[in-house]
Design a protein around this motif. Structure first.
Motif, PDB file in Angstrom:
ATOM      1  N   GLY A 462     107.446  84.421 -57.479  1.00  0.00           N
ATOM      2  CA  GLY A 462     107.288  84.941 -56.121  1.00  0.00           C
ATOM      3  C   GLY A 462     106.022  84.494 -55.425  1.00  0.00           C
ATOM      4  O   GLY A 462     105.833  84.777 -54.240  1.00  0.00           O
ATOM      5  N   ALA A 463     105.138  83.795 -56.134  1.00  0.00           N
ATOM      6  CA  ALA A 463     103.888  83.350 -55.518  1.00  0.00           C
ATOM      7  C   ALA A 463     104.152  82.258 -54.488  1.00  0.00           C
ATOM      8  O   ALA A 463     104.875  81.296 -54.771  1.00  0.00           O
ATOM      9  CB  ALA A 463     102.935  82.824 -56.590  1.00  0.00           C
ATOM     10  N   PRO A 464     103.587  82.375 -53.279  1.00  0.00           N
ATOM     11  CA  PRO A 464     103.730  81.297 -52.303  1.00  0.00           C
ATOM     12  C   PRO A 464     103.055  80.031 -52.827  1.00  0.00           C
ATOM     13  O   PRO A 464     101.906  80.070 -53.259  1.00  0.00           O
ATOM     14  CB  PRO A 464     103.002  81.831 -51.066  1.00  0.00           C
ATOM     15  CG  PRO A 464     102.887  83.315 -51.277  1.00  0.00           C
ATOM     16  CD  PRO A 464     102.791  83.510 -52.759  1.00  0.00           C
ATOM     17  N   ASN A 465     103.789  78.914 -52.806  1.00  0.00           N
ATOM     18  CA  ASN A 465     103.179  77.668 -53.294  1.00  0.00           C
ATOM     19  C   ASN A 465     103.425  76.489 -52.365  1.00  0.00           C
ATOM     20  O   ASN A 465     103.145  75.346 -52.718  1.00  0.00           O
ATOM     21  CB  ASN A 465     103.649  77.336 -54.712  1.00  0.00           C
ATOM     22  CG  ASN A 465     105.142  77.060 -54.795  1.00  0.00           C
ATOM     23  OD1 ASN A 465     105.843  77.112 -53.787  1.00  0.00           O
ATOM     24  ND2 ASN A 465     105.624  76.766 -55.997  1.00  0.00           N
ATOM     25  N   GLY A 466     103.925  76.743 -51.162  1.00  0.00           N
ATOM     26  CA  GLY A 466     104.103  75.655 -50.220  1.00  0.00           C
ATOM     27  C   GLY A 466     104.695  76.131 -48.904  1.00  0.00           C
ATOM     28  O   GLY A 466     105.215  77.251 -48.797  1.00  0.00           O
ATOM     29  N   LEU A 467     104.595  75.270 -47.905  1.00  0.00           N
ATOM     30  CA  LEU A 467     105.189  75.518 -46.588  1.00  0.00           C
ATOM     31  C   LEU A 467     106.074  74.336 -46.225  1.00  0.00           C
ATOM     32  O   LEU A 467     105.750  73.186 -46.533  1.00  0.00           O
ATOM     33  CB  LEU A 467     104.105  75.695 -45.518  1.00  0.00           C
ATOM     34  CG  LEU A 467     103.148  76.873 -45.684  1.00  0.00           C
ATOM     35  CD1 LEU A 467     102.033  76.799 -44.646  1.00  0.00           C
ATOM     36  CD2 LEU A 467     103.891  78.202 -45.563  1.00  0.00           C
ATOM     37  N   THR A 468     107.197  74.617 -45.587  1.00  0.00           N
ATOM     38  CA  THR A 468     108.077  73.541 -45.159  1.00  0.00           C
ATOM     39  C   THR A 468     107.507  72.854 -43.925  1.00  0.00           C
ATOM     40  O   THR A 468     106.565  73.345 -43.294  1.00  0.00           O
ATOM     41  CB  THR A 468     109.473  74.087 -44.829  1.00  0.00           C
ATOM     42  OG1 THR A 468     109.382  74.967 -43.699  1.00  0.00           O
ATOM     43  CG2 THR A 468     110.055  74.843 -46.022  1.00  0.00           C
ATOM     44  N   GLU A 469     108.101  71.716 -43.573  1.00  0.00           N
ATOM     45  CA  GLU A 469     107.728  71.040 -42.329  1.00  0.00           C
ATOM     46  C   GLU A 469     107.972  71.999 -41.166  1.00  0.00           C
ATOM     47  O   GLU A 469     109.046  72.603 -41.063  1.00  0.00           O
ATOM     48  CB  GLU A 469     108.539  69.768 -42.139  1.00  0.00           C
ATOM     49  CG  GLU A 469     108.090  68.617 -43.008  1.00  0.00           C
ATOM     50  CD  GLU A 469     106.688  68.145 -42.648  1.00  0.00           C
ATOM     51  OE1 GLU A 469     106.447  67.849 -41.455  1.00  0.00           O
ATOM     52  OE2 GLU A 469     105.843  68.087 -43.551  1.00  0.00           O
ATOM     53  N   PRO A 470     107.016  72.175 -40.282  1.00  0.00           N
ATOM     54  CA  PRO A 470     107.154  73.196 -39.239  1.00  0.00           C
ATOM     55  C   PRO A 470     108.073  72.769 -38.109  1.00  0.00           C
ATOM     56  O   PRO A 470     108.341  71.581 -37.904  1.00  0.00           O
ATOM     57  CB  PRO A 470     105.716  73.353 -38.738  1.00  0.00           C
ATOM     58  CG  PRO A 470     105.113  71.996 -38.933  1.00  0.00           C
ATOM     59  CD  PRO A 470     105.732  71.459 -40.203  1.00  0.00           C
ATOM     60  N   VAL A 471     108.552  73.765 -37.384  1.00  0.00           N
ATOM     61  CA  VAL A 471     109.207  73.517 -36.103  1.00  0.00           C
ATOM     62  C   VAL A 471     108.275  74.024 -35.024  1.00  0.00           C
ATOM     63  O   VAL A 471     107.629  75.072 -35.175  1.00  0.00           O
ATOM     64  CB  VAL A 471     110.576  74.218 -35.998  1.00  0.00           C
ATOM     65  CG1 VAL A 471     111.581  73.564 -36.902  1.00  0.00           C
ATOM     66  CG2 VAL A 471     110.472  75.699 -36.300  1.00  0.00           C
ATOM     67  N   GLU A 472     108.182  73.279 -33.946  1.00  0.00           N
ATOM     68  CA  GLU A 472     107.308  73.680 -32.844  1.00  0.00           C
ATOM     69  C   GLU A 472     108.129  74.456 -31.824  1.00  0.00           C
ATOM     70  O   GLU A 472     109.222  74.041 -31.428  1.00  0.00           O
ATOM     71  CB  GLU A 472     106.655  72.469 -32.192  1.00  0.00           C
ATOM     72  CG  GLU A 472     105.641  72.841 -31.122  1.00  0.00           C
ATOM     73  CD  GLU A 472     104.767  71.682 -30.671  1.00  0.00           C
ATOM     74  OE1 GLU A 472     103.883  71.902 -29.834  1.00  0.00           O
ATOM     75  OE2 GLU A 472     104.976  70.554 -31.174  1.00  0.00           O
ATOM     76  N   LEU A 473     107.593  75.583 -31.398  1.00  0.00           N
ATOM     77  CA  LEU A 473     108.261  76.444 -30.436  1.00  0.00           C
ATOM     78  C   LEU A 473     107.535  76.375 -29.104  1.00  0.00           C
ATOM     79  O   LEU A 473     106.386  75.937 -29.023  1.00  0.00           O
ATOM     80  CB  LEU A 473     108.287  77.883 -30.960  1.00  0.00           C
ATOM     81  CG  LEU A 473     108.799  78.051 -32.397  1.00  0.00           C
ATOM     82  CD1 LEU A 473     108.644  79.483 -32.860  1.00  0.00           C
ATOM     83  CD2 LEU A 473     110.251  77.609 -32.499  1.00  0.00           C
ATOM     84  N   ALA A 474     108.205  76.822 -28.053  1.00  0.00           N
ATOM     85  CA  ALA A 474     107.585  76.797 -26.726  1.00  0.00           C
ATOM     86  C   ALA A 474     106.441  77.792 -26.667  1.00  0.00           C
ATOM     87  O   ALA A 474     106.469  78.844 -27.291  1.00  0.00           O
ATOM     88  CB  ALA A 474     108.627  77.127 -25.659  1.00  0.00           C
ATOM     89  N   VAL A 475     105.395  77.460 -25.907  1.00  0.00           N
ATOM     90  CA  VAL A 475     104.225  78.324 -25.792  1.00  0.00           C
ATOM     91  C   VAL A 475     103.569  78.080 -24.434  1.00  0.00           C
ATOM     92  O   VAL A 475     103.643  76.962 -23.893  1.00  0.00           O
ATOM     93  CB  VAL A 475     103.227  78.043 -26.940  1.00  0.00           C
ATOM     94  CG1 VAL A 475     102.595  76.672 -26.785  1.00  0.00           C
ATOM     95  CG2 VAL A 475     102.160  79.125 -27.042  1.00  0.00           C
ATOM     96  N   PRO A 476     102.953  79.094 -23.827  1.00  0.00           N
ATOM     97  CA  PRO A 476     102.257  78.872 -22.556  1.00  0.00           C
ATOM     98  C   PRO A 476     101.188  77.798 -22.693  1.00  0.00           C
ATOM     99  O   PRO A 476     100.597  77.616 -23.761  1.00  0.00           O
ATOM    100  CB  PRO A 476     101.642  80.245 -22.249  1.00  0.00           C
ATOM    101  CG  PRO A 476     102.507  81.217 -22.982  1.00  0.00           C
ATOM    102  CD  PRO A 476     102.947  80.506 -24.218  1.00  0.00           C
ATOM    103  N   SER A 477     100.927  77.090 -21.612  1.00  0.00           N
ATOM    104  CA  SER A 477      99.998  75.962 -21.660  1.00  0.00           C
ATOM    105  C   SER A 477      98.543  76.394 -21.680  1.00  0.00           C
ATOM    106  O   SER A 477      97.667  75.598 -22.011  1.00  0.00           O
ATOM    107  CB  SER A 477     100.234  75.042 -20.453  1.00  0.00           C
ATOM    108  OG  SER A 477     100.059  75.765 -19.238  1.00  0.00           O
ATOM    109  N   ALA A 478      98.252  77.639 -21.337  1.00  0.00           N
ATOM    110  CA  ALA A 478      96.852  78.064 -21.302  1.00  0.00           C
ATOM    111  C   ALA A 478      96.747  79.558 -21.578  1.00  0.00           C
ATOM    112  O   ALA A 478      97.693  80.321 -21.368  1.00  0.00           O
ATOM    113  CB  ALA A 478      96.242  77.743 -19.933  1.00  0.00           C
ATOM    114  N   GLY A 479      95.572  79.971 -22.078  1.00  0.00           N
ATOM    115  CA  GLY A 479      95.247  81.382 -22.188  1.00  0.00           C
ATOM    116  C   GLY A 479      95.866  82.143 -23.336  1.00  0.00           C
ATOM    117  O   GLY A 479      95.848  83.379 -23.328  1.00  0.00           O
TER     118      GLY A 479
END
Length: 568
Positions: A462-479
């Motif tokens: 159960g120990a975390p030992n890695g992360l998959t390739e990420p997906v990028e999600l939409a996000v505000p451009s500032a702030g």
């Protein structure tokens, strides 16, 4: 080279769709096939329009531009395997063109057509892309995308001899023809159901077949290794058709399914039932035609779907940590004194209420009911920690987004994880999903901000030992200020827009985004339950909740509001 613009075909269609659909040159009907497939993917959710755009075939003597425009419009309809769209292609191209490869969703307002003799170029402004398995990806750039079409004469008429695979569709039409369908997989250990959002043409006759085939094909690439399926490797549909009658979906599986024992068959049946959703109330499994008598999973054995949280916010205020009751805070037994003694600025609380990950001036602590608090990370500049369903504490310095550390709840086995976040210069929020299978990160980049999601890969213990390739999600451009999971499939991002004004964007992982106004001076957002999916803590320590069209103060002098990872 002549530069020309289309005569508003898409704009007119979008307007008619939005009003009544009563007078449309291209008639309306129910779609029965779809362009986004791998095997036989999903194709139904609740679509109130109950229609499909039926385009016109090519006119006799049509010009090159009319052929190109007509083909683009016709590709909006997947009916009969894109029969009308293929009529705009040469015989050879119609046989080889693959509309299933992708969907380019554009804004529909800025299309331009350029021609150089018989070579035509279409430029579109992209909004999103849907890949071959139906995963939706908001675009990182709105720079024009160019598509080339070569025309020749065939039987005296202009036809397209070269066309890119995939289809182009404007956003209003996309939302009329396509809809989100959630497939379900399991967390390792089968404790939770994990959604995998896909987009397919809505209301097709083969919807149940598409759902079953997509589940058997496995999760989206970014979830590979983070979730599991109940089906034995190599299992397919024995017959490429799932029939539904009387609310029962009959699914005939290939011989590989025969490797499953009775408990696995129950999970297979349950996974299909949850993925089919409203398409069927139950599933009857067979293997190469042999019907399997599979009892339903008991309530105790069924995995948790979309873990809920307490409708009360949990806060640190004065010398107490616990749930808000009216205008007071009630101490949480076994944890309140320990958490309050650390004077926290951020807290994440386990679903069982027996552990908290706490950020204090001296670092990140694991606080448990049994035993003293343990400092698990003393690095400077740490941001609010997260806590997963197995009790692992996640921590990272705000200025070193790649330096993620995970530590067992007792302080043992601290180790780093590699995160592939290109160009990230800082991190504002790190949040593990309530089911413990995915990680969301709100990042600072040289050009603004990025919201990423990765699957969490675990060792057998159960120990975390890695992360998959990420997906990028939409996000505000500032702030951007703060991000939090608000459901099993939605992440909310709080951003400052102008002065102390804020906005909140709710981003579906694998889907689209909605934005609403936030409270003045908002700084931290956490998931909630009840009438609103989130609450916000302001810079002056006021806890606020959305109500109607505004925001209502719930409590003042709050030092920290806790992220809840579920409830007992």
């Amino acid at each position: 080279m002549t530069r020309r613009r289309p005569p508003g075909v898409r704009a007119a269609l979008a307007a008619v769709l939005a009003v009544t659909m009563l007078a449309l040159a291209a008639c309306a009907s129910i779609p029965d096939s779809g362009p986004v497939r791998q095997g036989a993917p999903v194709a139904q959710v609740n679509d109130p329009l109950d229609l499909d755009f039926n385009p016109s075939p090519p006119e006799k003597g049509a010009s090159q531009q009319r052929i190109v425009q007509g083909f683009i419009d016709a590709a909006s309809s997947p009916k009969n395997n894109f029969k009308i769209a293929r009529e705009y292609l040469t015989t050879a191209m119609a046989a080889s063109w693959n509309p299933d490869e992708s969907v380019t969703v554009d804004d529909g307002r800025n299309r331009t057509y350029d021609d150089q003799g018989t070579l035509w170029r279409l430029d579109v402004t992209p909004v999103a892309n849907v890949d071959s398995v139906g995963s939706y990806h908001p675009v990182a750039s709105t720079a024009p995308v160019g598509l080339n079409y070569q025309l020749v004469r065939e039987n005296g008429e202009w036809r397209i001899s070269v066309a890119p695979n995939g289809v182009v569709i404007d956003d209003p039409t996309f939302r009329a023809v396509y809809a989100q369908q959630n497939l379900y997989f399991y967390s390792p250990g089968y404790t939770y159901l994990v959604p995998d959002a896909r987009w397919f043409p809505a209301r097709v006759a083969s919807a149940a077949t598409r759902v079953a085939s997509s589940v058997l094909a496995g999760p989206a690439p970014w979830l590979n290794g983070a979730v599991v399926t109940s089906f034995p490797k190599g299992t397919q549909l024995a017959v490429p058709s799932v029939t539904t009658e009387g609310g029962v979906a009959r699914v005939d599986l290939s011989s590989e399914a025969g490797q499953a024992d009775s408990a696995q068959l129950q999970r297979m049946q349950y996974q299909l039932e949850q993925s089919l959703g409203s398409l069927a109330q139950s599933v009857q499994l067979s293997i190469e035609g042999n019907v399997q008598q599979v009892p339903s999973l008991s309530t105790d054995a069924a995995p948790v779907r979309n873990p809920s949280v307490d409708s009360r916010a949990y806060v640190y205020r004065g010398d107490v940590f616990g749930p808000v009751n009216g205008d007071t805070v009630t101490g949480l037994s076994g944890l309140s004194d320990k958490v309050a003694a650390l004077r926290p600025t951020a807290v994440t609380l386990s679903a069982s209420r027996d552990q908290a990950a706490v950020l204090s001036q001296a670092g990140v602590y694991s606080v448990r009911k049994n035993g003293d608090p343990v400092r698990v990370d003393g690095r400077p500049g740490l941001i609010g920690p997260s806590l997963d369903a197995d009790g692992w504490v996640w921590s990272v310095p705000g200025g070193s987004p790649g330096a993620i550390q995970v530590t067992a709840g007792n302080g043992a086995d601290a180790h780093g994880l590699v995160a592939n976040w290109p160009d990230a210069t800082g991190i504002l929020s790190l949040a593990v999903s309530r089911d413990g299978t995915r990680l969301a990160a709100l990042l600072r980049t040289p050009t603004g901000y990025a919201l990423m999601a990765s699957g969490i890969v675990r060792a057998s213990n159960g120990a975390p030992n890695g992360l998959t390739e990420p997906v990028e999600l939409a996000v505000p451009s500032a702030g951007a200020q703060s991000a939090a999971w608000t459901s099993d499939l939605t992440i909310a991002v709080l951003s400052t827009t102008s002065g102390e004004a804020t906005s909140i964007a709710q981003q579906t992982v694998g889907g689209s985004q909605t934005t609403t106004s936030g409270p003045t001076g908002g700084r931290t957002i956490v998931g909630a339950a009840g009438l609103a999916p989130y609450v916000v803590l302001s810079a002056d320590g006021t806890l606020l909740a959305p109500t109607g069209t505004g925001w209502q103060a719930q409590l003042d002098k709050v030092g920290a509001v806790a992220v809840q990872q579920g409830q007992p």
